[in-house]
Structure formats: structure tokens, C-alpha cells
Design a protein around this motif. Sequence first.
Motif, PDB file in Angstrom:
ATOM      1  N   SER A  83      29.494  38.544  43.439  1.00  0.00           N
ATOM      2  CA  SER A  83      29.045  38.996  44.761  1.00  0.00           C
ATOM      3  C   SER A  83      27.836  39.924  44.686  1.00  0.00           C
ATOM      4  CB  SER A  83      30.177  39.721  45.482  1.00  0.00           C
ATOM      5  OG  SER A  83      31.258  38.854  45.699  1.00  0.00           O
ATOM      6  N   PHE A  84      27.788  40.781  43.676  1.00  0.00           N
ATOM      7  CA  PHE A  84      26.739  41.797  43.594  1.00  0.00           C
ATOM      8  C   PHE A  84      25.734  41.546  42.469  1.00  0.00           C
ATOM      9  CE2 PHE A  84      30.275  43.939  45.758  1.00  0.00           C
ATOM     10  CZ  PHE A  84      29.626  44.323  46.916  1.00  0.00           C
ATOM     11  N   GLN A  85      25.659  40.314  41.989  1.00  0.00           N
ATOM     12  CA  GLN A  85      24.712  39.907  40.939  1.00  0.00           C
ATOM     13  C   GLN A  85      24.772  40.813  39.715  1.00  0.00           C
ATOM     14  OE1 GLN A  85      23.320  40.156  44.306  1.00  0.00           O
ATOM     15  NE2 GLN A  85      23.971  38.036  44.540  1.00  0.00           N
ATOM     16  N   LEU A  86      25.972  41.091  39.252  1.00  0.00           N
ATOM     17  CA  LEU A  86      26.142  41.889  38.044  1.00  0.00           C
ATOM     18  C   LEU A  86      26.665  41.033  36.894  1.00  0.00           C
ATOM     19  CD1 LEU A  86      27.681  45.145  39.556  1.00  0.00           C
ATOM     20  CD2 LEU A  86      25.371  44.820  38.707  1.00  0.00           C
ATOM     21  N   PHE A  87      26.354  39.752  36.917  1.00  0.00           N
ATOM     22  CA  PHE A  87      26.825  38.836  35.884  1.00  0.00           C
ATOM     23  C   PHE A  87      26.336  39.284  34.514  1.00  0.00           C
ATOM     24  CE2 PHE A  87      22.645  37.339  36.831  1.00  0.00           C
ATOM     25  CZ  PHE A  87      22.606  37.221  38.200  1.00  0.00           C
ATOM     26  N   GLY A  88      27.229  39.215  33.549  1.00  0.00           N
ATOM     27  CA  GLY A  88      26.900  39.600  32.183  1.00  0.00           C
ATOM     28  C   GLY A  88      26.916  41.094  31.949  1.00  0.00           C
ATOM     29  N   MET A  89      27.307  41.877  32.943  1.00  0.00           N
ATOM     30  CA  MET A  89      27.347  43.332  32.787  1.00  0.00           C
ATOM     31  C   MET A  89      28.782  43.820  32.925  1.00  0.00           C
ATOM     32  SD  MET A  89      24.107  44.632  34.862  1.00  0.00           S
ATOM     33  CE  MET A  89      22.524  43.910  34.567  1.00  0.00           C
ATOM     34  N   PRO A  90      29.124  44.831  32.131  1.00  0.00           N
ATOM     35  CA  PRO A  90      30.490  45.345  32.243  1.00  0.00           C
ATOM     36  C   PRO A  90      30.701  46.075  33.565  1.00  0.00           C
ATOM     37  CG  PRO A  90      29.212  46.717  30.770  1.00  0.00           C
ATOM     38  CD  PRO A  90      28.350  45.548  31.129  1.00  0.00           C
ATOM     39  N   VAL A  91      31.792  45.762  34.212  1.00  0.00           N
ATOM     40  CA  VAL A  91      32.185  46.430  35.458  1.00  0.00           C
ATOM     41  C   VAL A  91      33.597  46.942  35.235  1.00  0.00           C
ATOM     42  CG1 VAL A  91      32.706  46.114  37.896  1.00  0.00           C
ATOM     43  CG2 VAL A  91      30.746  44.955  36.893  1.00  0.00           C
ATOM     44  N   ARG A  92      33.805  48.207  35.487  1.00  0.00           N
ATOM     45  CA  ARG A  92      35.142  48.790  35.308  1.00  0.00           C
ATOM     46  C   ARG A  92      35.817  48.943  36.657  1.00  0.00           C
ATOM     47  NH1 ARG A  92      33.405  53.638  31.304  1.00  0.00           N
ATOM     48  NH2 ARG A  92      32.875  52.350  29.519  1.00  0.00           N
ATOM     49  N   LEU A  93      36.960  48.307  36.801  1.00  0.00           N
ATOM     50  CA  LEU A  93      37.783  48.442  37.995  1.00  0.00           C
ATOM     51  C   LEU A  93      39.092  49.099  37.575  1.00  0.00           C
ATOM     52  CD1 LEU A  93      37.339  45.002  39.786  1.00  0.00           C
ATOM     53  CD2 LEU A  93      36.338  47.169  40.421  1.00  0.00           C
ATOM     54  N   MET A  94      39.382  50.238  38.168  1.00  0.00           N
ATOM     55  CA  MET A  94      40.637  50.927  37.867  1.00  0.00           C
ATOM     56  C   MET A  94      41.458  50.994  39.145  1.00  0.00           C
ATOM     57  SD  MET A  94      39.285  53.952  35.380  1.00  0.00           S
ATOM     58  CE  MET A  94      37.947  54.465  36.430  1.00  0.00           C
ATOM     59  N   VAL A  95      42.764  51.010  38.977  1.00  0.00           N
ATOM     60  CA  VAL A  95      43.667  51.079  40.123  1.00  0.00           C
ATOM     61  C   VAL A  95      44.356  52.432  40.102  1.00  0.00           C
ATOM     62  CG1 VAL A  95      45.676  50.048  41.230  1.00  0.00           C
ATOM     63  CG2 VAL A  95      44.029  48.598  40.057  1.00  0.00           C
ATOM     64  N   GLN A  96      44.417  53.064  41.260  1.00  0.00           N
ATOM     65  CA  GLN A  96      45.108  54.346  41.377  1.00  0.00           C
ATOM     66  C   GLN A  96      46.052  54.268  42.561  1.00  0.00           C
ATOM     67  OE1 GLN A  96      42.576  57.773  41.251  1.00  0.00           O
ATOM     68  NE2 GLN A  96      44.086  59.065  42.253  1.00  0.00           N
ATOM     69  N   LYS A  97      47.254  54.736  42.329  1.00  0.00           N
ATOM     70  CA  LYS A  97      48.231  54.744  43.414  1.00  0.00           C
ATOM     71  C   LYS A  97      47.879  55.865  44.373  1.00  0.00           C
ATOM     72  CE  LYS A  97      53.115  54.628  44.390  1.00  0.00           C
ATOM     73  NZ  LYS A  97      54.452  54.513  43.856  1.00  0.00           N
ATOM     74  N   SER A  98      47.747  55.514  45.649  1.00  0.00           N
ATOM     75  CA  SER A  98      47.404  56.529  46.645  1.00  0.00           C
ATOM     76  C   SER A  98      48.663  57.271  47.071  1.00  0.00           C
ATOM     77  CB  SER A  98      46.717  55.890  47.845  1.00  0.00           C
ATOM     78  OG  SER A  98      47.526  54.890  48.390  1.00  0.00           O
ATOM     79  N   ALA A  99      48.471  58.356  47.781  1.00  0.00           N
ATOM     80  CA  ALA A  99      49.587  59.198  48.211  1.00  0.00           C
ATOM     81  C   ALA A  99      50.568  58.379  49.038  1.00  0.00           C
ATOM     82  CB  ALA A  99      49.074  60.374  49.033  1.00  0.00           C
ATOM     83  N   LYS A 100      51.846  58.635  48.800  1.00  0.00           N
ATOM     84  CA  LYS A 100      52.880  57.887  49.495  1.00  0.00           C
ATOM     85  C   LYS A 100      52.931  58.263  50.964  1.00  0.00           C
ATOM     86  CE  LYS A 100      57.534  56.371  48.650  1.00  0.00           C
ATOM     87  NZ  LYS A 100      58.648  56.442  47.754  1.00  0.00           N
ATOM     88  N   ARG A 101      52.695  59.519  51.240  1.00  0.00           N
ATOM     89  CA  ARG A 101      52.842  60.024  52.599  1.00  0.00           C
ATOM     90  C   ARG A 101      51.465  60.167  53.235  1.00  0.00           C
ATOM     91  NH1 ARG A 101      53.158  64.517  55.505  1.00  0.00           N
ATOM     92  NH2 ARG A 101      52.332  66.261  54.358  1.00  0.00           N
ATOM     93  N   ASN A 102      51.393  59.942  54.510  1.00  0.00           N
ATOM     94  CA  ASN A 102      50.148  60.073  55.257  1.00  0.00           C
ATOM     95  C   ASN A 102      49.814  61.556  55.416  1.00  0.00           C
ATOM     96  OD1 ASN A 102      48.072  60.109  57.056  1.00  0.00           O
ATOM     97  ND2 ASN A 102      49.035  58.743  58.541  1.00  0.00           N
TER      98      ASN A 102
END
Length: 141
Positions: A83-102
Motif C-alpha cells: 500500500s505504501f510502496q515500501l517493498f523490499g524494506m523492513p517494516v516493524r509491526l508490533m501489537v500492544q494490548k490497549s487498556a481494558k477499561r474506557n
Amino acid sequence: SDLLPTLVDARNRWSRTFPTGVLNRWLREVVTGAPPPVVEGVRAKLKYIIQTKGRPPTFIIFSNVAELPETYLRYLTKQFQDSFQLFGMPVRLMVQKSAKRNPYAGDKRRRGGFGLGGRDARIQRRNEELRKKRQRKESSS
């Protein structure tokens, strides 16, 4: 002779930053195309994404689960690179659990009548006025 412009283009793409709104629209589109899997009996919900670093492009996806399967992270990474024309480049995607309560959901306890409005504030102001009237009446007599 064509190497220098290619290197400059690659460097610019690698150090690019993305607005959060664009990232969140992209995330919504990708999740609509392929919904996240069930993780530990809970359907993963990807809430929003932010960029934390530019080189290499690093992003945090806030979710209701702490981790996503590697296959889905690879899918997201590939979609991001396409989508963002970053082919061949490392992209780091990390997942973080958001707060349970609003954090914006206030608890139901009653607050003091501080400020301009509210029932408690009106009662407090009225009582103050009555006290002052009583004091004036007692001091004049």
C-alpha cells in the motif's frame, strides 16, 4: 548513473513518516478485507495504529489482545509494504494490548457541587444565600 536516484528514492521511502489518520484508514480497509483471527478464544479487534519510529518504519497496533499470530502479522506487513510502496524494506509491526477499561467512562459516584451547574451546586448556592440572609437579618436586629 541510475543508481544514485534509486538510492535517494529508497532512502526517502525508508525514512518516511505517515499521519495517524492515513494509517487508521489503511488498517480499517485491511481488516475489512481479511478480519483478524480468534486468539485464545477471543476475536481480535484492531483498534488503531500509530507510527513510533521512522528508520526502519515501526508501528504499534493497539488491540484487545496482546499478540496476533505470525501469519496475520506477515499478512499485515505485506499489505503495508504494497500500500505504501515500501517493498523490499523492513517494516516493524508490533501489537500492544490497549487498556481494558474506557478511560473516559466516568464512575457513577456523585461529585461535589463544584462549579457552575448541577443539582448539588444549585443546592449549595441556595443554602449559602439563605445563610447570608439569616446572618444579615440577625446582625440588623
